[in-house]
Structures are given as C-alpha cells and as structure tokens.
Motif scaffolding. Structure first.
Motif, PDB file in Angstrom:
ATOM      1  N   LYS A   8      21.699  22.689  12.716  1.00  0.00           N
ATOM      2  CA  LYS A   8      22.680  23.235  11.761  1.00  0.00           C
ATOM      3  C   LYS A   8      23.101  22.116  10.806  1.00  0.00           C
ATOM      4  CE  LYS A   8      23.020  27.245  13.816  1.00  0.00           C
ATOM      5  NZ  LYS A   8      22.343  28.383  13.305  1.00  0.00           N
ATOM      6  N   TYR A  12      27.751  23.788   7.761  1.00  0.00           N
ATOM      7  CA  TYR A  12      27.872  24.892   8.717  1.00  0.00           C
ATOM      8  C   TYR A  12      28.849  24.503   9.821  1.00  0.00           C
ATOM      9  CZ  TYR A  12      26.776  28.426  12.186  1.00  0.00           C
ATOM     10  OH  TYR A  12      26.875  29.449  13.102  1.00  0.00           O
ATOM     11  N   LYS A  14      31.306  22.332   9.671  1.00  0.00           N
ATOM     12  CA  LYS A  14      32.665  22.317   9.124  1.00  0.00           C
ATOM     13  C   LYS A  14      33.244  23.716   9.026  1.00  0.00           C
ATOM     14  CE  LYS A  14      32.040  18.210   6.233  1.00  0.00           C
ATOM     15  NZ  LYS A  14      31.944  17.743   4.827  1.00  0.00           N
ATOM     16  N   ALA A  15      32.440  24.655   8.587  1.00  0.00           N
ATOM     17  CA  ALA A  15      32.922  26.019   8.380  1.00  0.00           C
ATOM     18  C   ALA A  15      33.050  26.815   9.673  1.00  0.00           C
ATOM     19  CB  ALA A  15      31.982  26.755   7.424  1.00  0.00           C
ATOM     20  N   ASN A  16      32.328  26.416  10.718  1.00  0.00           N
ATOM     21  CA  ASN A  16      32.279  27.207  11.953  1.00  0.00           C
ATOM     22  C   ASN A  16      32.521  26.367  13.204  1.00  0.00           C
ATOM     23  OD1 ASN A  16      31.180  29.856  10.787  1.00  0.00           O
ATOM     24  ND2 ASN A  16      29.760  28.337   9.996  1.00  0.00           N
ATOM     25  N   ASP A  19      33.438  28.190  16.545  1.00  0.00           N
ATOM     26  CA  ASP A  19      32.314  28.973  17.059  1.00  0.00           C
ATOM     27  C   ASP A  19      31.224  28.065  17.629  1.00  0.00           C
ATOM     28  OD1 ASP A  19      33.557  31.333  16.311  1.00  0.00           O
ATOM     29  OD2 ASP A  19      32.506  31.439  14.388  1.00  0.00           O
ATOM     30  N   VAL A  20      30.956  26.969  16.931  1.00  0.00           N
ATOM     31  CA  VAL A  20      29.931  26.022  17.387  1.00  0.00           C
ATOM     32  C   VAL A  20      30.312  25.454  18.744  1.00  0.00           C
ATOM     33  CG1 VAL A  20      28.902  23.759  16.933  1.00  0.00           C
ATOM     34  CG2 VAL A  20      29.049  25.447  15.095  1.00  0.00           C
ATOM     35  N   GLU A  23      29.758  28.025  21.443  1.00  0.00           N
ATOM     36  CA  GLU A  23      28.331  28.170  21.755  1.00  0.00           C
ATOM     37  C   GLU A  23      27.815  26.988  22.568  1.00  0.00           C
ATOM     38  OE1 GLU A  23      25.842  29.083  18.374  1.00  0.00           O
ATOM     39  OE2 GLU A  23      27.368  30.415  17.556  1.00  0.00           O
TER      40      GLU A  23
END
Length: 90
Positions: A8, A12, A14-16, A19-20, A23
C-alpha cells in the motif's frame, strides 16, 4: 506468502490508518508501505513482531553455541552433570 497483495502507498496508510491497523491485527501479515512507487517500510502487528524478535534471539543463541563448538569451548556432558550434582549436595 504473496506480498503483492500486501503493498500500500503511504497516502493510503494516512487515509486509512485505523482500518490498516485492524487488518494487520486480524490477518497477521506484514504490509509493505511505498513512497513514490518505491518500497520504504514494512508494517506488522505487535504479536508478529514479538515472535520475530524471539526467533532472532534463539537463532543468535544457536549461532553462538555453534561458534563455541567450533572453537572447542565445550565440556563433556558427564563433567557438567558431575559438577551440577556436586553443587546440589553442598
């Protein structure tokens, strides 16, 4: 393990971020972070990191033991057992 699905971009991440992290903890697979299309870092969950560190420590101990064997810095088991039994009975 195929790392191609675990790559990633930093934007990506930074924005998520939440969620990361979720996961990472659920899947226990490392995530490769890229910047400008180039791999820059690997992100992993704490449990996996701790397991890796423990494995590395054990490998270092084994390597040290092998080095001591090569250098002849070993004693027969019978001698060690006699010494230990002598310490226990004292």
């Amino acid at each position: 393990m195929r790392y191609s699905t675990q790559i990633k971009s930093i934007s990506y991440l930074k924005a998520n971020a939440a969620d990361v992290l979720g996961e990472l903890n659920a899947q226990r697979k490392p995530l490769i972070i890229t910047q400008n299309g180039e791999a820059k870092a690997v992100l992993q969950d704490v449990a996996s990191y701790e397991e890796t560190q423990e494995t590395m420590a054990l490998l270092k101990i084994l390597a040290l033991g092998n080095k001591q064997i090569e250098q002849g810095k070993v004693k027969p088991v019978a001698d060690v057992v006699k010494r230990l039994r002598g310490q226990v009975s004292d």
